[in-house]
Design a protein around this motif. Structure first.
Motif, PDB file in Angstrom:
ATOM      1  N   VAL A 111      -1.573  -2.556   2.204  1.00 49.84           N
ATOM      2  CA  VAL A 111      -1.615  -1.165   2.662  1.00 49.84           C
ATOM      3  C   VAL A 111      -2.777  -0.951   3.634  1.00 49.84           C
ATOM      4  N   LEU A 112      -3.855  -1.695   3.473  1.00 46.23           N
ATOM      5  CA  LEU A 112      -5.019  -1.537   4.341  1.00 46.23           C
ATOM      6  C   LEU A 112      -4.916  -2.321   5.648  1.00 46.23           C
ATOM      7  N   ARG A 113      -3.798  -2.974   5.903  1.00 43.36           N
ATOM      8  CA  ARG A 113      -3.591  -3.684   7.163  1.00 43.36           C
ATOM      9  C   ARG A 113      -3.331  -2.683   8.286  1.00 43.36           C
ATOM     10  N   LEU A 114      -3.343  -3.138   9.536  1.00 47.19           N
ATOM     11  CA  LEU A 114      -3.189  -2.236  10.669  1.00 47.19           C
ATOM     12  C   LEU A 114      -1.819  -2.326  11.338  1.00 47.19           C
ATOM     13  N   ARG A 115      -0.856  -2.865  10.655  1.00 48.31           N
ATOM     14  CA  ARG A 115       0.508  -2.938  11.170  1.00 48.31           C
ATOM     15  C   ARG A 115       1.440  -2.238  10.195  1.00 48.31           C
ATOM     16  N   THR A 116       2.564  -1.741  10.689  1.00 50.30           N
ATOM     17  CA  THR A 116       3.438  -0.947   9.821  1.00 50.30           C
ATOM     18  C   THR A 116       4.189  -1.789   8.801  1.00 50.30           C
ATOM     19  N   PHE A 117       4.649  -2.988   9.179  1.00 50.69           N
ATOM     20  CA  PHE A 117       5.417  -3.791   8.225  1.00 50.69           C
ATOM     21  C   PHE A 117       4.599  -4.188   7.000  1.00 50.69           C
ATOM     22  N   PRO A 118       3.348  -4.661   7.140  1.00 43.54           N
ATOM     23  CA  PRO A 118       2.562  -4.937   5.932  1.00 43.54           C
ATOM     24  C   PRO A 118       2.295  -3.684   5.088  1.00 43.54           C
ATOM     25  N   VAL A 119       2.172  -2.540   5.735  1.00 38.98           N
ATOM     26  CA  VAL A 119       1.973  -1.299   4.978  1.00 38.98           C
ATOM     27  C   VAL A 119       3.209  -0.982   4.148  1.00 38.98           C
ATOM     28  N   ILE A 120       4.378  -1.174   4.721  1.00 34.69           N
ATOM     29  CA  ILE A 120       5.623  -0.938   3.980  1.00 34.69           C
ATOM     30  C   ILE A 120       5.744  -1.916   2.820  1.00 34.69           C
ATOM     31  N   MET A 121       5.422  -3.186   3.061  1.00 36.34           N
ATOM     32  CA  MET A 121       5.478  -4.185   1.992  1.00 36.34           C
ATOM     33  C   MET A 121       4.438  -3.881   0.912  1.00 36.34           C
ATOM     34  N   GLY A 122       3.274  -3.386   1.304  1.00 39.03           N
ATOM     35  CA  GLY A 122       2.236  -3.034   0.332  1.00 39.03           C
ATOM     36  C   GLY A 122       2.645  -1.879  -0.560  1.00 39.03           C
TER      37      GLY A 122
END
Length: 112
Positions: A20-31
């Motif tokens: 969730v703390l990443r700066l891209r949307t796909f990792p945020v969705i996976m988080g």
């Protein structure tokens, strides 16, 4: 058994927060998906971890509480719907700007 489930909840929560703390949307969705899985396992484990027990109170000495099972089923449906909404918002933002960066500059300028 309890240590294994608690460890799984901790790993899912830690991985979800990291993504969730990443700066891209796909990792945020996976988080967020991993965080909802962690919450679902926590809700399911809150009804006591019993193996081979019926979910309805009968003449049996051991039983499983059916309320956490119903809560988990409801949470799964809600998280699926919210994931679909977030994916569509992220897709619209990506197609509109050709970038999936989620941070904004503090002064309102271009962050790239």
């Amino acid at each position: 058994m309890e240590f294994l489930v608690a460890s799984a909840i901790g790993v899912l929560t830690a991985a979800g927060l990291y993504l969730v703390l990443r700066l891209r949307t796909f990792p945020v969705i996976m988080g967020t998906s991993l965080l909802t899985y962690a919450v679902n396992v926590f809700l399911f484990a809150s009804g006591r971890l019993t193996v081979g027990a019926p979910p309805i109170l009968t003449d049996a000495e051991r039983y499983t509480d059916p309320l956490p099972q119903a809560l988990v089923l409801t949470a799964i449906v809600i998280s699926f719907g919210m994931t679909a909404v977030v994916v569509m918002i992220a897709l619209g933002a990506y197609l509109g700007d050709d970038d999936d960066h989620v941070d904004d500059a503090a002064d309102g300028g271009d962050a790239r």
